[in-house]
Design an enzyme around this catalytic site. Structure first.
Site, short mmCIF file in Angstrom:
data_model
loop_
_atom_site.label_atom_id
_atom_site.label_comp_id
_atom_site.label_asym_id
_atom_site.label_seq_id
_atom_site.Cartn_x
_atom_site.Cartn_y
_atom_site.Cartn_z
N GLU A 192 -0.98 -9.86 5.91
CA GLU A 192 0.41 -9.83 5.42
C GLU A 192 1.07 -9.01 6.30
O GLU A 192 0.81 -8.07 6.74
CB GLU A 192 0.12 -9.25 4.04
CG GLU A 192 -0.64 -10.17 2.97
CD GLU A 192 -0.69 -9.63 1.51
OE1 GLU A 192 -0.40 -10.55 0.74
OE2 GLU A 192 -1.23 -8.46 1.40
N CYS A 196 7.13 -4.08 8.03
CA CYS A 196 5.82 -3.51 7.92
C CYS A 196 4.77 -4.37 8.38
O CYS A 196 4.52 -5.27 7.59
CB CYS A 196 5.63 -2.95 6.36
SG CYS A 196 4.09 -2.23 5.97
N CYS A 220 -9.66 -3.37 6.63
CA CYS A 220 -9.66 -2.04 7.40
C CYS A 220 -10.92 -1.33 7.04
O CYS A 220 -11.49 -1.61 5.94
CB CYS A 220 -8.39 -1.17 6.44
SG CYS A 220 -8.29 0.30 7.24
N CYS A 225 -10.36 4.01 2.25
CA CYS A 225 -9.86 4.85 1.11
C CYS A 225 -9.83 4.24 0.02
O CYS A 225 -9.49 3.05 -0.30
CB CYS A 225 -8.33 5.22 1.74
SG CYS A 225 -8.34 6.00 3.19
N CYS A 245 -6.77 2.41 -1.86
CA CYS A 245 -6.12 1.50 -1.27
C CYS A 245 -6.64 0.14 -1.17
O CYS A 245 -7.93 -0.11 -1.11
CB CYS A 245 -5.87 1.99 0.36
SG CYS A 245 -5.20 0.54 1.57
N CYS A 252 3.25 -0.10 -0.52
CA CYS A 252 2.03 0.47 0.06
C CYS A 252 0.62 0.65 -0.46
O CYS A 252 0.49 0.85 -1.59
CB CYS A 252 2.29 2.09 0.30
SG CYS A 252 3.80 2.24 1.32
N1 SAH Z 1 -4.29 3.00 8.08
C1 SAH Z 1 -3.00 3.51 8.02
C2 SAH Z 1 -2.04 2.58 7.62
C3 SAH Z 1 -2.26 2.35 6.07
S1 SAH Z 1 -0.80 1.93 4.90
C4 SAH Z 1 -2.94 4.73 7.43
O1 SAH Z 1 -3.94 5.21 6.52
O2 SAH Z 1 -2.04 5.65 7.78
C5 SAH Z 1 0.25 3.24 4.99
C6 SAH Z 1 0.19 4.27 4.05
O3 SAH Z 1 0.08 3.62 2.76
C7 SAH Z 1 -1.20 5.34 4.09
O4 SAH Z 1 -0.42 6.45 4.04
C8 SAH Z 1 -1.77 4.87 2.98
O5 SAH Z 1 -2.74 6.03 2.58
C9 SAH Z 1 -0.90 4.77 1.67
N2 SAH Z 1 -1.63 3.78 0.74
C10 SAH Z 1 -2.49 3.11 0.59
N3 SAH Z 1 -3.04 2.91 -0.45
C11 SAH Z 1 -1.91 3.32 -1.31
C12 SAH Z 1 -1.64 3.14 -2.78
N4 SAH Z 1 -2.47 2.47 -3.63
N5 SAH Z 1 -0.33 3.76 -3.10
C13 SAH Z 1 0.33 4.42 -2.35
N6 SAH Z 1 0.08 4.68 -0.97
C14 SAH Z 1 -1.08 4.02 -0.75
#
Ligand code: SAH
Length: 370
Positions: free
Chosen positions: A107, A120, A127, A131, A134, A358
């Site tokens: 996406e 974005c 991934c 985390c 996420c 995000c």
């Molecule tokens: N792998 C990269 C890009 C991830 S997405 C990273 O971790 O930075 C970009 C941001 O969105 C990251 O800071 C991630 O932690 C955040 N993110 C992921 N899931 C989320 C959620 N459910 N709510 C808010 N932010 C989230």
């Protein structure tokens, strides 16, 4: 073993075909020469692809027909097929689901603001960083995207904008954030090449400014050091989410390998090498990481540095046991940071209602949205 009916044929995962956007200008000329064509044809193709955003081979009329088809077949293969677009915010936000040549789903999200358009993009299908808050992290890693698959997400957005297909009239992509699916620094080489394609002046690349490209990472320390040495002025965003190792070990599992102090040290190294202000991403999770004492600990670690905190209200993912912080807790958190001299903003939650915000990108369900 229970017999499970096979409803969907499992997609074949494979290497995406080579594409012009995988190659730097010298490699493009060599590839064209290998096909028995004059090297300047490479520049013509680049001008069509990066400069004019052309996707119709028949309109590349400065290349003779036979050569055009041969070159296009070898260097402009279809990489991403549009599965669907979902728009919201009156058409200013568009989430796109793409299918790769091997069936992989990814996406991207286009966000139009009064003064800029941000794409974005995903750097991996899935991934591997796991985390727990996420959506993408829940499914594991499928594969790395190729350089051209990353670039194509931006080119697609640029085409829609150029053709006036996005609400607000004709426009251009001004910013790219590697905040879609995947950990960009775990696909280092291809992401770096993609950054070069995005920022090389047209027609070699898309001509975006390096400063308007943001690479966001969980904190892969050796890769941050390496990025600092690339001579690029891209913005680094570090997904911290907790100022203490005990909590960060659970929110960002890679923290068990590289601790908060090491990640921040690497970030300050990036500031030192590039002069660029680093962004610290912090998802506000109710009663998990939003306590005033954590704001103070965070401020202590960041004070006096060239840094900016981006608070992201948690977008709860399906089945998540977590929720976003209350507005009061969020305000208090911001106040404590700002009072201690740490620049802080709260990220808007564009695309929330289309699961395009995000951490909500999880291309696992190809069925149409209702
Ligand atoms: N792998 C990269 C890009 C991830 S997405 C990273 O971790 O930075 C970009 C941001 O969105 C990251 O800071 C991630 O932690 C955040 N993110 C992921 N899931 C989320 C959620 N459910 N709510 C808010 N932010 C989230």
């Amino acid at each position: 073993m229970t017999a499970v009916p096979l409803i969907f044929e499992a997609p074949r995962r494979g290497r995406p075909p080579r594409h012009l956007a995988d190659l730097d200008p010298a490699e493009r000329r060599a590839a064209v020469a290998d096909l028995g064509e004059r090297p300047f044809r490479a520049d013509q193709l680049s001008r069509h692809y990066f400069g004019r955003l052309e996707d119709d081979v028949t309109r590349m009329t400065d290349v003779p027909t036979a050569a055009r088809h041969r070159l296009a077949e070898a260097l402009l293969p279809p990489l991403l097929t549009l599965v669907r677009n979902v728009d919201c915010d009156g058409g200013a936000t568009r989430k796109t689901l793409w299918r790769g040549a091997d069936g992989t789903l990814i996406e991207s999200v286009l966000m139009r603001y009064p003064d800029r358009v941000t794409m974005c993009v995903s750097s991996q299908a899935g991934c591997g960083m796991a985390c727990p808050f996420c959506a993408t992290g829940q499914g594991g890693l499928t594969r790395n995207l190729s350089t051209a698959e990353i670039v194509e997400q931006v080119v697609a957005g640029a085409r829609w904008l150029a053709r006036g297909e996005v609400a607000g009239g004709p426009g251009r992509v001004s910013n790219v954030v590697f905040m879609g699916m995947g950990e960009p620094l775990a696909n280092y080489g291809r992401v770096l090449s993609a950054v070069r394609r995005l920022t090389d002046p047209a027609p070699d690349g898309l001509g975006l400014s390096q400063r308007s490209v943001t690479v966001s990472t969980v904190g892969l320390v050796p890769a941050i050091h390496r990025l600092a040495g690339e001579g690029l002025a891209v913005t680094l965003a570090v997904s911290l989410h907790a100022p203490d190792d005990e909590l960060r070990d659970t929110l960002v599992p890679v923290n068990t390998r590289w601790k908060v102090a090491e990640v921040l040290d690497a970030a300050w190294g990036y500031v030192g090498a590039t002069g660029r202000r680093v962004s610290i991403e912090y998802a506000m999770i109710r009663d998990v990481n939003d306590q005033p004492w954590r704001a103070e600990l965070l401020a202590q670690q960041l004070r006096g540095r060239l840094v900016h905190v981006n608070l992201i209200p948690l977008n709860p993912t399906p089945g998540s046991r977590w929720d976003a912080s209350t507005p009061a807790a969020q305000e208090e958190f911001v106040r404590r940071l700002v009072d201690r001299g740490v620049a802080t903003t709260v990220r808007d939650t564009r695309g929330r209602e289309i699961a395009g915000a995000c951490g909500q990108l999880a291309a696992v369900d190809p069925s149409p949205l209702s």
